[in-house]
Design a protein around this motif. Structure first.
Motif, PDB file in Angstrom:
ATOM      1  N   PHE A  68       0.823  -1.205   0.000  1.00 29.02           N
ATOM      2  CA  PHE A  68       0.000   0.000   0.000  1.00 29.02           C
ATOM      3  C   PHE A  68       0.858   1.257   0.000  1.00 29.02           C
ATOM      4  O   PHE A  68       0.507   2.256  -0.636  1.00 29.02           O
ATOM      5  CB  PHE A  68      -0.941  -0.003   1.200  1.00 29.02           C
ATOM      6  N   ASP A  71       2.220   1.427  -3.705  1.00 27.32           N
ATOM      7  CA  ASP A  71       1.360   1.359  -4.884  1.00 27.32           C
ATOM      8  C   ASP A  71      -0.022   1.956  -4.640  1.00 27.32           C
ATOM      9  O   ASP A  71      -0.954   1.701  -5.400  1.00 27.32           O
ATOM     10  CB  ASP A  71       1.221  -0.102  -5.328  1.00 27.32           C
ATOM     11  N   SER A  72      -0.169   2.726  -3.569  1.00 26.05           N
ATOM     12  CA  SER A  72      -1.424   3.425  -3.293  1.00 26.05           C
ATOM     13  C   SER A  72      -1.096   4.855  -2.884  1.00 26.05           C
ATOM     14  O   SER A  72       0.073   5.216  -2.766  1.00 26.05           O
ATOM     15  CB  SER A  72      -2.202   2.712  -2.179  1.00 26.05           C
ATOM     16  N   TYR A 103      -5.029   4.804   3.226  1.00 25.62           N
ATOM     17  CA  TYR A 103      -4.582   4.795   1.829  1.00 25.62           C
ATOM     18  C   TYR A 103      -5.773   4.688   0.902  1.00 25.62           C
ATOM     19  O   TYR A 103      -6.794   4.075   1.245  1.00 25.62           O
ATOM     20  CB  TYR A 103      -3.642   3.615   1.576  1.00 25.62           C
ATOM     21  N   ASN A 105      -6.645   3.129  -2.699  1.00 24.80           N
ATOM     22  CA  ASN A 105      -6.122   2.134  -3.624  1.00 24.80           C
ATOM     23  C   ASN A 105      -6.965   2.119  -4.894  1.00 24.80           C
ATOM     24  O   ASN A 105      -8.195   2.130  -4.829  1.00 24.80           O
ATOM     25  CB  ASN A 105      -6.153   0.746  -2.954  1.00 24.80           C
ATOM     26  N   GLN A 106      -6.291   2.084  -6.045  1.00 24.45           N
ATOM     27  CA  GLN A 106      -6.987   2.070  -7.330  1.00 24.45           C
ATOM     28  C   GLN A 106      -7.677   0.722  -7.529  1.00 24.45           C
ATOM     29  O   GLN A 106      -7.034  -0.311  -7.728  1.00 24.45           O
ATOM     30  CB  GLN A 106      -5.995   2.320  -8.480  1.00 24.45           C
ATOM     31  N   ASP A 107      -8.992   0.736  -7.438  1.00 22.42           N
ATOM     32  CA  ASP A 107      -9.787  -0.474  -7.602  1.00 22.42           C
ATOM     33  C   ASP A 107     -11.231  -0.037  -7.840  1.00 22.42           C
ATOM     34  O   ASP A 107     -11.811   0.663  -7.007  1.00 22.42           O
ATOM     35  CB  ASP A 107      -9.693  -1.344  -6.334  1.00 22.42           C
ATOM     36  N   VAL A 123      -7.728   1.163   4.447  1.00 19.61           N
ATOM     37  CA  VAL A 123      -7.602   1.244   2.992  1.00 19.61           C
ATOM     38  C   VAL A 123      -8.994   1.404   2.400  1.00 19.61           C
ATOM     39  O   VAL A 123      -9.925   0.663   2.758  1.00 19.61           O
ATOM     40  CB  VAL A 123      -6.937  -0.019   2.405  1.00 19.61           C
ATOM     41  N   THR A 125     -11.012   2.026  -1.484  1.00 25.34           N
ATOM     42  CA  THR A 125     -10.773   1.947  -2.924  1.00 25.34           C
ATOM     43  C   THR A 125     -11.326   3.178  -3.631  1.00 25.34           C
ATOM     44  O   THR A 125     -12.219   3.869  -3.119  1.00 25.34           O
ATOM     45  CB  THR A 125     -11.433   0.688  -3.512  1.00 25.34           C
ATOM     46  N   THR A 126     -10.795   3.415  -4.830  1.00 26.60           N
ATOM     47  CA  THR A 126     -11.298   4.534  -5.622  1.00 26.60           C
ATOM     48  C   THR A 126     -12.768   4.329  -5.980  1.00 26.60           C
ATOM     49  O   THR A 126     -13.519   5.297  -6.105  1.00 26.60           O
ATOM     50  CB  THR A 126     -10.468   4.685  -6.904  1.00 26.60           C
TER      51      THR A 126
END
Length: 389
Positions: A68, A71-72, A103, A105-107, A123, A125-126
């Motif tokens: 994370f 990459d986040s 964070y 995270n692209q998802d 975390v 997600t987008t």
């Protein structure tokens, strides 16, 4: 409250708000009785957390943290500042002293989770950020802060560990059966812990309609103009009361592999709690304090959990639960009740009228695959929202 008070609690520059703060609140205030009893028992096991954390090298926590971080996008005053404000708000309101890192995270899948044995991280997600408005997102972040305050992440990691272990020992006679029995029990606790976190989200956001909208949008997508909260709650009512004993069995089969309750059910449960005396007492400032957690009785917690389950059975409109309640109450004609519950048994000639006069009908199981199982099993590693906030 003065700026100095804010600084002493580690929440400098907290945005102004018109929400009540619950200073020193214990997670016991909002935890579902079944969740609370399990947590109290685990907390009373001296050294349990220490032993389990010593095994954390077997788990991917450290790897996830690095993933994370690399990459986040870490939420801060410089990145996703509005989410950072909501996070600090939730921690301030629920009096969580250390604000956990968060964070994005692209998802595209709407999801959120709280992970970590020593220092939890959140975390989102987008897909979730893009789906929810500010007040709805505030309740979701409060949901995850509630997980952190309860210490759910430690015990949820046990579920992940045992689920992975069950796959590895599947070749051992009865080994997989024994572990899966534990996993099934943990999943039941997991589902109740989600109801607890939903309540924490409501305490953080203090906007029931926003909490309802968030759950509804997670179920139906970003089409708020096409949906209605009251109609969504009616779905939960229909789900609980409709059908016969076959549907009751299918409900059990559908929910067993899941780590989260169904979304409409969560909305109905949250609304019921928001209308309860327990919620009103918290809002009035009367709630358990965490400095008394060490004095909590395990036996009292188990009794409260048992009473909660008994109350649920007694008040449930589900056909199976009504049958259980009737049996407990000494109702007669058990055989006839069961036959009627399953739609009756054909008597005389094939396709004939049931002997007891109950309406006949198709006795085949419903469900996409005819087994009553959901087409996609929820992933246990998605510890936050499981795609359902």
């Amino acid at each position: 409250m003065s700026d100095g008070d804010h600084e002493r609690n580690g929440h400098e520059n907290v945005p102004s708000r018109q929400r009540r703060r619950f200073e020193g609140i214990s997670s016991r205030a909002y935890e579902h009785p079944a969740d609370r009893s399990a947590l109290v028992a685990l907390r009373k096991l001296s050294g349990f957390d220490t032993v389990f954390k010593a095994l954390s090298g077997l788990l991917p926590e450290r790897s996830l943290r690095l993933l994370f971080l690399s990459d986040s996008v870490r939420v801060s005053d410089a990145q996703f500042a509005h989410l950072n404000d909501m996070l600090r708000d939730a921690c301030y309101i629920l009096d969580l002293e250390k604000v956990p890192p968060m964070y994005v995270n692209q998802d595209p899948q709407p999801n959120a989770m709280c992970i970590g044995l020593d220092d939890p991280i959140i975390v989102v997600t987008t897909g979730l950020v893009e789906l929810l408005d500010e007040e709805e997102m505030r309740s979701v972040i409060g949901h995850e802060v509630g997980h952190a305050l309860s210490g759910h992440a430690v015990y949820r990691t046990i579920l992940l560990f045992l689920t992975n272990l069950a796959v590895r020992v599947a070749w051992i006679p009865l080994g997989n059966l024994a572990i899966m029995a534990i996993v099934t029990a943990l999943r039941e606790w997991f589902r109740k812990s989600e109801l607890s976190a939903d309540r924490a989200g409501l305490l953080a956001g203090q906007d029931l309609r926003a909490s309802m909208r968030g759950l509804m949008k997670i179920a139906g997508g970003n089409h708020l103009h096409e949906m209605n909260v009251d109609a969504f709650l009616e779905q939960a009512e229909e789900y609980e009361s409709a059908g016969d004993l076959r549907d009751s069995v299918l409900k059990i089969l559908n929910v067993l592999p899941r780590t989260h309750p169904f979304t409409a059910v969560r909305a109905a449960e949250l609304k019921k709690w928001a209308e309860s005396r327990d919620y009103q007492r918290i809002m009035d400032g009367h709630y358990p304090r965490r400095d008394a957690d060490k004095d909590t009785s395990v036996s009292d917690s188990f009794r409260q959990s048992a009473a909660s389950y008994a109350s649920d059975v007694k008040s449930s409109k589900d056909p199976l639960m009504k049958l259980v309640s009737d049996i407990a109450g000494g109702a007669g004609d058990l055989g006839g009740r069961v036959r009627r519950g399953f739609g009756g048994f054909a008597g005389g000639t094939p396709g004939g009228t049931p002997k007891d006069g109950a309406a006949g009908g198709d006795t085949g199981d419903s469900g996409a695959d005819g087994t009553g199982q959901t087409p996609r099993e929820d992933r246990p590693e998605d510890e936050g929202t499981d795609g359902r906030a």
